[in-house]
Design a protein around this motif. Structure first.
Motif, short mmCIF file in Angstrom:
data_model
loop_
_atom_site.label_atom_id
_atom_site.label_comp_id
_atom_site.label_asym_id
_atom_site.label_seq_id
_atom_site.Cartn_x
_atom_site.Cartn_y
_atom_site.Cartn_z
N UNK A 322 0.82 -1.22 0.00
CA UNK A 322 0.00 0.00 0.00
C UNK A 322 0.85 1.27 0.00
N UNK A 323 1.99 1.24 0.70
CA UNK A 323 2.85 2.44 0.77
C UNK A 323 3.37 2.80 -0.62
N UNK A 324 3.63 1.77 -1.45
CA UNK A 324 4.13 2.05 -2.80
C UNK A 324 3.11 2.86 -3.59
N UNK A 325 1.84 2.50 -3.46
CA UNK A 325 0.78 3.22 -4.19
C UNK A 325 0.77 4.68 -3.76
N UNK A 326 0.84 4.92 -2.45
CA UNK A 326 0.85 6.31 -1.95
C UNK A 326 2.05 7.08 -2.49
N UNK A 327 3.21 6.43 -2.46
CA UNK A 327 4.44 7.10 -2.93
C UNK A 327 4.42 7.36 -4.42
N UNK A 328 3.87 6.41 -5.19
CA UNK A 328 3.90 6.57 -6.65
C UNK A 328 2.98 7.71 -7.09
N UNK A 329 1.93 7.95 -6.33
CA UNK A 329 1.04 9.08 -6.67
C UNK A 329 1.79 10.41 -6.51
N UNK A 330 2.62 10.50 -5.48
CA UNK A 330 3.43 11.72 -5.30
C UNK A 330 4.41 11.88 -6.46
N UNK A 331 5.02 10.76 -6.87
CA UNK A 331 5.95 10.78 -8.01
C UNK A 331 5.23 11.24 -9.28
N UNK A 332 4.02 10.74 -9.50
CA UNK A 332 3.24 11.13 -10.68
C UNK A 332 2.99 12.63 -10.70
N UNK A 333 2.63 13.18 -9.54
CA UNK A 333 2.41 14.64 -9.44
C UNK A 333 3.68 15.40 -9.82
N UNK A 334 4.81 14.96 -9.27
CA UNK A 334 6.09 15.63 -9.52
C UNK A 334 6.48 15.54 -10.99
N UNK A 335 6.30 14.37 -11.57
CA UNK A 335 6.65 14.14 -12.98
C UNK A 335 5.82 15.05 -13.88
N UNK A 336 4.52 15.11 -13.62
CA UNK A 336 3.64 15.98 -14.41
C UNK A 336 4.06 17.45 -14.31
N UNK A 337 4.30 17.90 -13.10
CA UNK A 337 4.65 19.30 -12.87
C UNK A 337 6.01 19.64 -13.50
N UNK A 338 6.97 18.76 -13.33
CA UNK A 338 8.34 19.03 -13.78
C UNK A 338 8.50 18.90 -15.30
N UNK A 339 8.02 17.78 -15.85
CA UNK A 339 8.27 17.49 -17.26
C UNK A 339 7.36 18.29 -18.20
N UNK A 340 6.19 18.67 -17.74
CA UNK A 340 5.26 19.41 -18.61
C UNK A 340 5.83 20.74 -19.08
N UNK A 341 6.87 21.23 -18.37
CA UNK A 341 7.50 22.51 -18.76
C UNK A 341 8.23 22.40 -20.09
N UNK A 342 8.45 21.18 -20.56
CA UNK A 342 9.12 20.99 -21.86
C UNK A 342 8.22 21.34 -23.05
N UNK A 343 6.91 21.32 -22.84
CA UNK A 343 5.97 21.53 -23.96
C UNK A 343 5.98 22.99 -24.39
#
Length: 404
Positions: A322-343
């Motif tokens: 269960x902890x992995x699911x919680x952690x991966x959601x935080x990673x997804x948020x960070x990835x979206x915020x960080x990488x979307x700046x390339x567009x």
């Protein structure tokens, strides 16, 4: 069906490595299949399918066998006996099967199968999560489908051939395939076969890629000549698809935090005849910042729980926490915020996962659109694929456009 001792021993050895040593099922099966050169395709099929089936139903079979982890070898033989009995296989007169209560096994199966988490063999927390996010009807159907063996789906490499010619070439090598509606590049194997030994594979005419996964590159709406970034490229299945859609024209920058995966992509690209890919390992934020505002298209095939592809990775049910699911959601948020700046302004991006959970999918996109950088984007369309409705892997994809 008659059980052969050497094949059964291979299964037991494989289960020990997966359940007790924490090894990945696909890697274990690959090793097992090289164990004896005298084995024919039927022998190898028995070993692979039996291991995967017992991994899928570990919880149910262990409950019926009345054994608990860690499983010593006698326990593994008891679990194997449950699998064989439920398949209607007569157990041979071996010491491992002495006093196997055949009638009791069938009765216990009928009794335990009334409870979904036991019938579909999932941990309590996963059953609760699926129920909470998808609702009873959808989750019940989905987790049942995720326990079925996945079809083998090929994606034709249009840089080298077309679907009709690939189908004919495979038929000449005794592999029968059929077209899939609404999947322009897909062929489905009628019967499982080792396609990696074919001349067509060696010549780069196809890649093995599930039908749902094939929809992601199409969703990104790429054109020849564009600058496209794939930021979680991995070994590059979707990168190679993008290259074929772009007719090898323009530039694809394939990025990943694991350089070893990019090395595999390099080998695959050579076989596919793809030469418009630049590989970049993400060791720090520098390569990301260099691409701010430069990409016509961006693919974020985000890290996720993988709950849409349990058919392919059944041992993930037992490795996930269960902890992995919680952690991966935080990673997804960070990835979206960080990488979307390339567009670049007016450019588009796809956020995709192989998860079926709304909290990893629609809700992540909604959250992003209210963030500082996400306010510059609008959602064009999204698509949710559930295995029990499509027959293929569970997936999610959202197409977003950056305002001009």
């Amino acid at each position: 069906m008659r059980l052969h001792r050497n094949l059964c021993f291979a299964v037991i050895d494989g289960l020990h490595l997966i359940f007790n040593e924490g090894e990945y099922a696909d890697k274990v099966v690959q090793k097992l299949l090289k164990r004896d050169k005298r084995w024919g395709s039927r022998d190898r099929g028995f070993v692979a399918e039996t291991v995967y089936q017992i991994v899928r139903y570990k919880r149910l079979y262990a409950e019926i066998a009345d054994v608990k982890e860690p499983f010593h070898r006698d326990n593994l033989w008891r679990i194997f006996a449950v699998w064989a009995t439920l398949r209607g296989i007569t157990l041979p007169d071996w010491k491992y099967f002495t006093d196997t209560p055949t009638r009791k096994i069938k009765g216990r199966f009928d009794e335990l199968s009334k409870t979904r988490k036991l019938r579909e063999s999932v941990p309590d927390w996963m059953d609760n999560l699926g129920l909470e996010e998808l609702g009873e009807k959808s989750w019940t159907a989905e987790i049942a489908m995720q326990n079925q063996q996945a079809d083998v789906i090929l994606r034709v490499n249009t840089l080298k051939t077309n679907k009709k010619d690939l189908q004919a070439k495979l038929a000449s090598e005794d592999i029968e395939t059929e077209f899939l509606s609404n999947h322009p590049s897909a062929l489905k194997l009628v019967e499982r076969a080792n396609v990696f030994k074919t001349e067509a594979f060696k010549n780069g005419w196809f890649e093995v890629q599930d039908a749902s996964s094939q929809l992601v590159a199409d969703f990104l709406d790429v054109k020849p000549g564009m600058k496209v970034v794939d930021v979680c490229a991995g070994a590059g299945g979707k990168t190679l698809h993008l290259a074929s859609l772009m007719e090898n024209k323009g530039q694809i920058i394939a990025m990943d935090i694991y350089e070893s995966k990019l090395k595999k992509l390099k080998i695959r690209a050579r076989r596919n005849g793809v030469h418009n890919i630049d590989l970049k390992a993400i060791e720090n934020t520098k390569p990301i910042k260099k691409l701010h505002g430069k990409a016509d298209r961006l693919l974020i095939d985000a890290p996720c729980s993988g709950l849409g592809v349990l058919r392919r990775n059944p041992d993930a049910k037992w490795k996930l926490q269960p902890e992995f699911i919680d952690n991966i959601k935080k990673t997804q948020e960070e990835v979206l915020e960080q990488y979307s700046k390339m567009v670049k302004d007016g450019g588009k991006m796809v956020y995709a996962t192989c998860s079926i959970l709304p909290s990893e999918n629609e809700k992540q996109v909604q959250k992003f659109l209210t963030s500082q950088n996400g306010k510059n984007f609008k959602l064009i369309k999204d698509k949710k694929i559930l295995a029990h409705k499509s027959g293929f892997d569970g997936f999610y994809m959202a197409l977003l456009e950056k305002n001009i």
